[in-house]
Design a protein around this motif. Structure first.
Motif, mmCIF file in Angstrom:
data_model
loop_
_atom_site.group_PDB
_atom_site.id
_atom_site.type_symbol
_atom_site.label_atom_id
_atom_site.label_comp_id
_atom_site.label_asym_id
_atom_site.label_seq_id
_atom_site.Cartn_x
_atom_site.Cartn_y
_atom_site.Cartn_z
ATOM 1 N N ARG A 7 0.665 -1.093 0.174
ATOM 2 C CA ARG A 7 0.008 -0.112 0.035
ATOM 3 C C ARG A 7 0.817 1.410 -0.062
ATOM 4 O O ARG A 7 0.263 2.424 -0.440
ATOM 5 C CB ARG A 7 -0.967 0.057 1.116
ATOM 6 N N ASP A 8 2.140 0.973 0.440
ATOM 7 C CA ASP A 8 2.954 2.437 0.415
ATOM 8 C C ASP A 8 3.873 2.385 -0.592
ATOM 9 O O ASP A 8 4.700 3.167 -0.902
ATOM 10 C CB ASP A 8 3.707 2.467 1.675
ATOM 11 N N ARG A 55 10.069 -6.788 3.072
ATOM 12 C CA ARG A 55 10.548 -5.224 2.697
ATOM 13 C C ARG A 55 12.114 -5.204 3.526
ATOM 14 O O ARG A 55 12.176 -5.812 4.476
ATOM 15 C CB ARG A 55 9.660 -4.125 2.917
ATOM 16 N N ARG A 68 9.990 3.391 7.034
ATOM 17 C CA ARG A 68 9.321 2.409 6.155
ATOM 18 C C ARG A 68 8.943 0.844 6.735
ATOM 19 O O ARG A 68 8.555 0.094 6.072
ATOM 20 C CB ARG A 68 9.771 2.550 4.980
ATOM 21 N N ILE A 73 3.526 -2.148 10.025
ATOM 22 C CA ILE A 73 3.910 -2.349 8.355
ATOM 23 C C ILE A 73 3.968 -3.822 7.983
ATOM 24 O O ILE A 73 3.481 -4.409 7.114
ATOM 25 C CB ILE A 73 4.816 -1.201 8.065
ATOM 26 N N ASP A 76 0.767 -5.388 7.776
ATOM 27 C CA ASP A 76 0.056 -4.800 6.663
ATOM 28 C C ASP A 76 0.628 -5.503 5.222
ATOM 29 O O ASP A 76 -0.291 -5.778 4.373
ATOM 30 C CB ASP A 76 0.068 -3.597 6.416
ATOM 31 N N ASP A 77 1.625 -5.755 5.167
ATOM 32 C CA ASP A 77 2.394 -6.594 4.148
ATOM 33 C C ASP A 77 1.878 -7.823 3.810
ATOM 34 O O ASP A 77 1.628 -8.300 2.890
ATOM 35 C CB ASP A 77 3.917 -6.498 4.276
ATOM 36 N N ASP A 80 -1.448 -7.271 2.347
ATOM 37 C CA ASP A 80 -1.220 -6.782 0.967
ATOM 38 C C ASP A 80 -0.856 -7.787 -0.162
ATOM 39 O O ASP A 80 -1.297 -7.822 -1.375
ATOM 40 C CB ASP A 80 -0.168 -5.564 0.770
#
Length: 293
Positions: A7-8, A55, A68, A73, A76-77, A80
């Motif tokens: 999303r980012d 990431r 980041r 996050i 959320d990854d 995603d």
């Protein structure tokens, strides 16, 4: 190479094989998308299996900004990756850093979690070691930046909870160590700074965990000392949870004991699919020792 865009805007490399009910594998700090190969080969016989590089782990993108990277996050990854592959719900299997993300996924995205396998999750959770863990995480980050992954991996791969892996399976351990040496030095440092050093202790999540109804299997090795007590805590706290402790086993448990790991996870998934992995029966009171009336 196949990528999903988070999303980012960060691109996440993934692999998938097999068909059927999806399983998403989430790797540890010392691993990457390749770390789940024994599971990919086994579970693709019956499931649609997905593994991806977090990431900061090549060939995924490696953002240089520490903001980041975070526990949220990372969670959320997972969502995603599922969105990018058109997956509404999946079994989620995570080790160590990936186990923490898996547990948090169950809290944040419970409706999308068919089940959770939380393996080797405990480092930094013990309250008495909380400050030490944050400081040593930052020191590890500094070492990755200063020495680089090819050099510092030689030290990191010989942590106490990985020695048993080296002793029982030198070839498997060496493969793990060689892969660790190939990691992005910046990605490893930022992951330590943004995720590991900042994540909350699972003991601080007790109220939320007691409400979580997702079927959960907790796995620890009995020589993975800083995961044993957190594993017992999760068993006592998460309603529909079971605890598996493997003897003479350390932290890199899915690679160290792949046959046992696959067997028990396979049995767990089958039980969940049959609707038989239930919360503890309320008649089974933990405080009771013997029945007298």
């Amino acid at each position: 190479m196949p990528y999903i865009t988070a999303r980012d805007g960060v691109r996440l490399y993934y692999e998938e094989a097999g068909s059927g009910t999806p399983i998403v594998f989430v790797h540890e700090f010392g691993g990457d998308s390749r770390s789940w190969e024994p599971q990919m080969r086994y579970f693709t016989r019956r499931y649609r299996c997905i593994t991806y590089a977090a990431r900061g782990y090549l060939p995924s993108d490696v953002p240089e900004d520490v903001e980041r990277y975070s526990q949220q996050i990372a969670v959320d990854d997972i969502a995603d990756v599922m969105d990018g592959l058109g997956i509404d719900s999946a079994h989620v299997v995570g080790l160590s850093m990936g186990g923490f993300a898996t547990l948090h996924f169950g809290l944040r995205y419970a409706a999308r979690a068919r089940s959770l396998v939380v393996a080797g999750a405990g480092y930094g959770a013990e309250k008495q070691y909380e400050e030490y863990f944050r400081n040593v995480s930052l020191e590890v980050a500094r070492k990755f930046e200063e020495l680089g992954a090819p050099e510092f991996s030689k030290t990191y791969a010989q942590a106490a909870s990985r020695i048993i892996f080296q002793v029982k399976d030198p070839r498997g351990w060496q493969e793990f160590a060689d892969m660790l040496a190939e990691h992005s030095s910046i990605g490893s440092a930022r992951t330590m700074q943004g995720v590991q050093a900042r994540r909350p202790s699972i003991y601080d999540l007790e109220a939320e965990l007691r409400r979580m109804q997702v079927p959960t299997l907790v796995i620890v090795g009995d020589e993975d000392d800083h995961c044993l007590q957190p594993g017992i805590f999760l068993k006592k706290t998460v309603p529909a949870s079971g605890l598996l402790v493997l003897p003479k086993a350390g932290h890199t448990i899915n690679l160290e004991e792949p046959a046992l790991f696959n067997q028990f996870v396979g049995d767990f998934l089958a039980t969940v699919e049959q609707g038989k992995w239930l919360p503890r029966d309320p008649r089974s009171q933990p405080a009771e020792i013997m029945k007298t009336s």
